[in-house]
Design a protein around this motif. Structure first.
Motif, PDB file in Angstrom:
ATOM      1  N   THR A 108       0.867  -1.165   0.000  1.00  0.00           N
ATOM      2  CA  THR A 108       0.000   0.000   0.000  1.00  0.00           C
ATOM      3  C   THR A 108       0.910   1.224   0.000  1.00  0.00           C
ATOM      4  OG1 THR A 108      -0.115  -0.014   2.420  1.00  0.00           O
ATOM      5  CG2 THR A 108      -1.877  -1.140   1.219  1.00  0.00           C
ATOM      6  N   ILE A 109       0.522   2.212  -0.783  1.00  0.00           N
ATOM      7  CA  ILE A 109       1.354   3.405  -0.942  1.00  0.00           C
ATOM      8  C   ILE A 109       0.636   4.584  -0.309  1.00  0.00           C
ATOM      9  CG2 ILE A 109       2.554   4.910  -2.557  1.00  0.00           C
ATOM     10  CD1 ILE A 109       2.467   2.584  -4.574  1.00  0.00           C
ATOM     11  N   GLY A 110       1.132   5.013   0.840  1.00  0.00           N
ATOM     12  CA  GLY A 110       0.592   6.195   1.479  1.00  0.00           C
ATOM     13  C   GLY A 110       1.253   7.439   0.919  1.00  0.00           C
ATOM     14  N   VAL A 111       0.477   8.502   0.790  1.00  0.00           N
ATOM     15  CA  VAL A 111       0.984   9.736   0.191  1.00  0.00           C
ATOM     16  C   VAL A 111       0.739  10.896   1.150  1.00  0.00           C
ATOM     17  CG1 VAL A 111       0.948  11.258  -1.814  1.00  0.00           C
ATOM     18  CG2 VAL A 111       0.357   8.840  -2.079  1.00  0.00           C
ATOM     19  N   LEU A 112       1.783  11.679   1.386  1.00  0.00           N
ATOM     20  CA  LEU A 112       1.690  12.913   2.157  1.00  0.00           C
ATOM     21  C   LEU A 112       2.203  14.054   1.284  1.00  0.00           C
ATOM     22  CD1 LEU A 112       3.095  11.864   5.656  1.00  0.00           C
ATOM     23  CD2 LEU A 112       0.715  12.291   5.082  1.00  0.00           C
ATOM     24  N   ARG A 113       1.360  15.058   1.073  1.00  0.00           N
ATOM     25  CA  ARG A 113       1.809  16.204   0.269  1.00  0.00           C
ATOM     26  C   ARG A 113       1.009  17.441   0.662  1.00  0.00           C
ATOM     27  NH1 ARG A 113       0.102  15.727  -5.435  1.00  0.00           N
ATOM     28  NH2 ARG A 113      -1.326  17.454  -5.006  1.00  0.00           N
ATOM     29  N   LEU A 114       1.695  18.510   0.984  1.00  0.00           N
ATOM     30  CA  LEU A 114       1.069  19.806   1.224  1.00  0.00           C
ATOM     31  C   LEU A 114       1.471  20.726   0.091  1.00  0.00           C
ATOM     32  CD1 LEU A 114       1.257  20.865   4.990  1.00  0.00           C
ATOM     33  CD2 LEU A 114      -0.769  20.580   3.565  1.00  0.00           C
ATOM     34  N   ASP A 115       0.488  21.308  -0.572  1.00  0.00           N
ATOM     35  CA  ASP A 115       0.769  22.174  -1.710  1.00  0.00           C
ATOM     36  C   ASP A 115       0.913  23.624  -1.271  1.00  0.00           C
ATOM     37  OD1 ASP A 115       0.603  19.998  -3.399  1.00  0.00           O
ATOM     38  OD2 ASP A 115      -1.559  20.227  -3.675  1.00  0.00           O
ATOM     39  N   ARG A 116       1.661  24.390  -2.051  1.00  0.00           N
ATOM     40  CA  ARG A 116       1.875  25.788  -1.733  1.00  0.00           C
ATOM     41  C   ARG A 116       0.602  26.594  -1.971  1.00  0.00           C
ATOM     42  NH1 ARG A 116       6.574  24.209  -4.248  1.00  0.00           N
ATOM     43  NH2 ARG A 116       5.903  24.939  -6.291  1.00  0.00           N
ATOM     44  N   PRO A 117       0.269  27.534  -1.060  1.00  0.00           N
ATOM     45  CA  PRO A 117      -0.921  28.347  -1.270  1.00  0.00           C
ATOM     46  C   PRO A 117      -0.786  29.220  -2.514  1.00  0.00           C
ATOM     47  CG  PRO A 117       0.095  28.786   0.881  1.00  0.00           C
ATOM     48  CD  PRO A 117       0.986  27.854   0.151  1.00  0.00           C
ATOM     49  N   ALA A 118      -1.936  29.648  -3.042  1.00  0.00           N
ATOM     50  CA  ALA A 118      -1.935  30.461  -4.260  1.00  0.00           C
ATOM     51  C   ALA A 118      -1.404  31.864  -4.003  1.00  0.00           C
ATOM     52  CB  ALA A 118      -3.352  30.530  -4.828  1.00  0.00           C
ATOM     53  N   VAL A 119      -1.445  32.322  -2.742  1.00  0.00           N
ATOM     54  CA  VAL A 119      -0.959  33.661  -2.414  1.00  0.00           C
ATOM     55  C   VAL A 119       0.321  33.551  -1.605  1.00  0.00           C
ATOM     56  CG1 VAL A 119      -3.267  34.649  -2.455  1.00  0.00           C
ATOM     57  CG2 VAL A 119      -2.383  33.702  -0.319  1.00  0.00           C
ATOM     58  N   GLY A 120       1.006  34.708  -1.465  1.00  0.00           N
ATOM     59  CA  GLY A 120       2.218  34.735  -0.662  1.00  0.00           C
ATOM     60  C   GLY A 120       1.855  34.852   0.801  1.00  0.00           C
ATOM     61  N   ALA A 121       2.392  35.889   1.461  1.00  0.00           N
ATOM     62  CA  ALA A 121       2.094  36.090   2.873  1.00  0.00           C
ATOM     63  C   ALA A 121       0.631  36.487   3.050  1.00  0.00           C
ATOM     64  CB  ALA A 121       3.003  37.169   3.445  1.00  0.00           C
ATOM     65  N   ILE A 122       0.028  36.006   4.124  1.00  0.00           N
ATOM     66  CA  ILE A 122      -1.331  36.415   4.448  1.00  0.00           C
ATOM     67  C   ILE A 122      -1.271  37.510   5.512  1.00  0.00           C
ATOM     68  CG2 ILE A 122      -2.302  34.167   3.877  1.00  0.00           C
ATOM     69  CD1 ILE A 122      -2.495  33.616   6.910  1.00  0.00           C
ATOM     70  N   VAL A 123      -2.304  38.320   5.568  1.00  0.00           N
ATOM     71  CA  VAL A 123      -2.358  39.405   6.532  1.00  0.00           C
ATOM     72  C   VAL A 123      -2.909  38.878   7.853  1.00  0.00           C
ATOM     73  CG1 VAL A 123      -3.335  41.675   7.030  1.00  0.00           C
ATOM     74  CG2 VAL A 123      -2.635  41.095   4.695  1.00  0.00           C
ATOM     75  N   PHE A 124      -2.354  39.361   8.953  1.00  0.00           N
ATOM     76  CA  PHE A 124      -2.778  38.944  10.285  1.00  0.00           C
ATOM     77  C   PHE A 124      -4.301  39.043  10.412  1.00  0.00           C
ATOM     78  CE2 PHE A 124      -3.884  39.973  14.691  1.00  0.00           C
ATOM     79  CZ  PHE A 124      -3.273  38.933  15.370  1.00  0.00           C
ATOM     80  N   GLY A 125      -4.885  37.950  10.926  1.00  0.00           N
ATOM     81  CA  GLY A 125      -6.331  37.898  11.062  1.00  0.00           C
ATOM     82  C   GLY A 125      -7.016  37.221   9.893  1.00  0.00           C
ATOM     83  N   SER A 126      -6.249  36.972   8.802  1.00  0.00           N
ATOM     84  CA  SER A 126      -6.807  36.286   7.640  1.00  0.00           C
ATOM     85  C   SER A 126      -6.458  34.806   7.704  1.00  0.00           C
ATOM     86  CB  SER A 126      -6.261  36.899   6.344  1.00  0.00           C
ATOM     87  OG  SER A 126      -6.553  38.267   6.267  1.00  0.00           O
ATOM     88  N   SER A 127      -7.057  34.034   6.825  1.00  0.00           N
ATOM     89  CA  SER A 127      -6.763  32.605   6.747  1.00  0.00           C
ATOM     90  C   SER A 127      -6.135  32.279   5.405  1.00  0.00           C
ATOM     91  CB  SER A 127      -8.032  31.778   6.952  1.00  0.00           C
ATOM     92  OG  SER A 127      -8.975  32.070   5.940  1.00  0.00           O
ATOM     93  N   ALA A 128      -5.452  31.164   5.363  1.00  0.00           N
ATOM     94  CA  ALA A 128      -4.850  30.666   4.124  1.00  0.00           C
ATOM     95  C   ALA A 128      -5.454  29.319   3.809  1.00  0.00           C
ATOM     96  CB  ALA A 128      -3.338  30.544   4.275  1.00  0.00           C
ATOM     97  N   ARG A 129      -5.827  29.122   2.580  1.00  0.00           N
ATOM     98  CA  ARG A 129      -6.372  27.827   2.170  1.00  0.00           C
ATOM     99  C   ARG A 129      -5.230  26.933   1.696  1.00  0.00           C
ATOM    100  NH1 ARG A 129     -12.125  26.738  -0.099  1.00  0.00           N
ATOM    101  NH2 ARG A 129     -12.294  27.081   2.142  1.00  0.00           N
ATOM    102  N   LEU A 130      -5.120  25.779   2.348  1.00  0.00           N
ATOM    103  CA  LEU A 130      -4.105  24.800   1.988  1.00  0.00           C
ATOM    104  C   LEU A 130      -4.782  23.581   1.365  1.00  0.00           C
ATOM    105  CD1 LEU A 130      -1.776  24.840   5.136  1.00  0.00           C
ATOM    106  CD2 LEU A 130      -1.700  26.284   3.097  1.00  0.00           C
ATOM    107  N   THR A 131      -4.104  22.991   0.431  1.00  0.00           N
ATOM    108  CA  THR A 131      -4.585  21.763  -0.195  1.00  0.00           C
ATOM    109  C   THR A 131      -3.455  20.749  -0.196  1.00  0.00           C
ATOM    110  OG1 THR A 131      -3.932  22.512  -2.408  1.00  0.00           O
ATOM    111  CG2 THR A 131      -6.187  23.015  -1.704  1.00  0.00           C
ATOM    112  N   GLY A 132      -3.786  19.524  -0.433  1.00  0.00           N
ATOM    113  CA  GLY A 132      -2.766  18.490  -0.486  1.00  0.00           C
ATOM    114  C   GLY A 132      -3.370  17.121  -0.624  1.00  0.00           C
ATOM    115  N   VAL A 133      -2.561  16.117  -0.324  1.00  0.00           N
ATOM    116  CA  VAL A 133      -2.976  14.721  -0.428  1.00  0.00           C
ATOM    117  C   VAL A 133      -2.544  14.005   0.851  1.00  0.00           C
ATOM    118  CG1 VAL A 133      -2.773  12.563  -1.727  1.00  0.00           C
ATOM    119  CG2 VAL A 133      -2.716  14.752  -2.939  1.00  0.00           C
ATOM    120  N   GLY A 134      -3.459  13.227   1.416  1.00  0.00           N
ATOM    121  CA  GLY A 134      -3.161  12.400   2.581  1.00  0.00           C
ATOM    122  C   GLY A 134      -3.853  11.070   2.407  1.00  0.00           C
ATOM    123  N   ARG A 135      -3.376  10.272   1.476  1.00  0.00           N
ATOM    124  CA  ARG A 135      -4.084   9.055   1.071  1.00  0.00           C
ATOM    125  C   ARG A 135      -3.402   7.799   1.610  1.00  0.00           C
ATOM    126  NH1 ARG A 135      -4.048  10.011  -3.903  1.00  0.00           N
ATOM    127  NH2 ARG A 135      -2.245   8.762  -4.429  1.00  0.00           N
TER     128      ARG A 135
END
Length: 540
Positions: free
Chosen positions: A366-393
């Motif tokens: 079985t092949i487990g995969v861990l990957r966190l992709d880079r967000p579409a934006v650079g630094a986020i402003v304090f109080g904001s959120s960043a959307r992260l995507t990836g694979v954890g299969r």
């Protein structure tokens, strides 16, 4: 660290990757890590040697062991009495030795009597005689004295040694009785200390495999290595294995009156594989069979083996960076192939190639995969959120962890990927933070999410026309803020001020603030990236 984790707000939203119809752009893919866990050792077809061991310990006889792994077969007698085994080729010289006088016979029938000791032979086949060195006619066959064996480069072999020159090199073939050959095979393929019934099953399987797999189109019948079977000669003989061979003399596995190709291997992991699953063709007696007896094997279950994407790319020869790997399973649980995704496309790679290239024990993985992709934006402003995507299969107990420095990590939340293994979630860090996916046995490379302070800049008021002020969140007392005015395509410094304890700053000018575009800017400090306020327009 605890305060940071407590202040980190995470909103988890797991979605199907294809639901939005969007894909991660190649430039945003993070570095993947693959955790490979498996069962068994070997190709999985035919007799599991550890299974035979377990059955022997359970009191099963060798004929029952063989009947279990080779469905619908029966035992019979071999017709062949002698085999030709390739011991060496491409050699510029070899040594033949004996502890007793021996002799050689060439193709003309000329016989050369040789004293005990060691003789070096080269491709010209020169043999010492009464008249000096005499060239023999190929093939030159060395024969031992009665009850003696000949050694090739110090390794003893029973039977005769046939030497043939080839384009300036030598080929050496051991012409040996079938039973003597099997004596040199069994201990090379199975531990000699194992129970007698297991050794007998190995002897019959080795004998059958040899006769069913004779090399065609070559001046020999068998290789002395894993291309046929590991043949050690006299060095591979032990009293227990020799007895197993003699107790089963001439016995082979038959199917439909013909000698069966009795594949065997180390460990099944609980179930053998069919020939169709592994080799791509069906064989009636090589079908998947339950194998509960090989749990004793140290290779019954193994892993995880941690492999980085760059390692996988190099070992599989992929042209671009590997972003994902998915196994394509067979009914027996082993994979037939893997789909390798890269930044430029996908490719199917046969499981046997993957196993060899990555050094895996079997293809039941079985092949487990861990990957966190880079967000579409650079630094986020304090109080904001960043959307992260990836694979954890393909992994259990998947967690998101955070760290301010990449050294000390703390879990943030347990993640539940969608059916395809996709992850989408929002993080709201209070300062620049590293994130990674974690599971037992491994973690993804860290992903840095930069947080910039939230800066505001207010226009001058009628009461204070020469004052530019604003706020900084978080407060960052003591931080330096630069106020700048646009000058053409660049920004010119108007002045610098220090943030006070309330998180505010004030820049007082000697005259009313001239008309123009202004902004406030801070440098990186206090675990935060550099920040910039929205641009403010000041009218004249």
């Amino acid at each position: 660290m605890r305060a940071l984790v407590a202040a980190t707000v995470l909103v988890l939203t797991v979605t199907v990757a294809s639901a939005s119809g969007q894909q991660t752009p190649p430039s945003a893919y993070g570095e993947a890590v693959f955790l490979v866990s498996g069962r068994g050792y070997g190709h999985g077809v035919g007799m599991s040697q550890y299974g035979a061991y377990g059955q022997a310990l359970a009191g099963r006889s060798y004929d029952r062991i063989l009947a279990h792994y080779y469905t619908g077969t029966e035992l019979g007698k071999a017709g062949r009495k002698e085999v030709r085994v390739l011991l060496a080729e491409g050699r510029r010289a070899v040594t033949i030795s004996s502890s007793l006088p021996f002799f050689a016979v060439d193709a003309t029938g000329a016989t050369y009597r040789l004293p005990k000791g060691t003789l070096t032979v080269r491709p010209d086949l020169s043999i010492p005689s009464e008249a000096g060195l005499a060239p023999a006619t190929q093939p030159l066959v060395f024969r031992p004295a009665k009850k003696a064996s000949l050694a090739l480069d110090g390794r003893l072999f029973r039977g005769k040694l046939e030497l043939v020159p080839q384009a300036g090199f030598l080929r050496v073939v051991n012409v040996v009785a079938l039973e003597r050959y099997i004596q040199g095979v069994v201990a090379g393929e199975m531990p000699y200390s194992w129970p007698a019934e297991a050794l007998k099953s190995q002897a019959v399987a080795a004998r059958s495999y040899a006769l069913a797999s004779l090399v065609k189109g070559k001046p020999f019948d068998l290789y002395s290595d894993v291309r046929s079977q590991v043949y050690l000669g006299v060095a591979g003989e032990k009293p227990s294995t020799t007895k197993a061979v003699t107790d089963t003399t001439g016995q082979v596995v038959l199917y439909g009156g013909k000698v069966a190709t009795t594949y065997y291997f180390s460990t099944s992991g609980g179930k053998t594989a069919s020939a169709a699953d592994v080799f791509g063709f069906s064989v009636p007696y090589l079908v998947s069979r339950p194998d509960p007896w090989d749990k004793i094997s140290p290779y019954y279950r193994w892993g995880p083996v941690l492999l980085g994407a760059r390692t996988v790319q190099a070992k599989l020869g992929a042209d671009a960076r590997v972003t994902d790997v998915r196994g394509n399973a067979t009914p027996s649980g082993r994979i037939r192939s893997v789909t390798v995704d890269t930044t430029t496309g996908s490719e199917q790679v046969p499981a046997t190639v993957v196993r060899t290239a990555l050094g895996l024990r079997s293809t039941w993985v079985t092949i487990g995969v861990l990957r966190l992709d880079r967000p579409a934006v650079g630094a986020i402003v304090f109080g904001s959120s960043a959307r992260l995507t990836g694979v954890g299969r393909g992994l259990e107990n998947l967690k998101l962890a955070s760290s301010p420095d990449g050294v000390t990590w703390s879990p943030v939340v347990t993640l539940t990927p969608d059916a395809a293994g996709a992850l989408t979630f929002d993080v709201k860090p209070v300062r620049t933070t590293r994130y990674r996916l974690e599971t037992e046995g491994g973690a993804s490379p860290a992903l840095l999410v930069q947080v910039a302070p939230r800066l505001t800049l207010a226009r001058p008021t009628a009461a204070e026309p020469g004052v530019l002020g604003g706020t900084v969140k978080p407060k960052l007392p003591g931080a330096v803020v630069a106020v700048e005015r646009r000058k053409g395509s660049t920004w010119a410094l108007v002045g610098e001020v220090v943030v006070d304890g309330a998180g505010t700053f004030t820049l007082e000018l000697d005259a009313p603030v001239p008309a123009g575009s202004y902004r406030a800017r801070s440098t990186a400090s206090g675990g935060l990236a550099a920040g910039t306020s929205p641009v403010v327009q000041v009218s004249g």
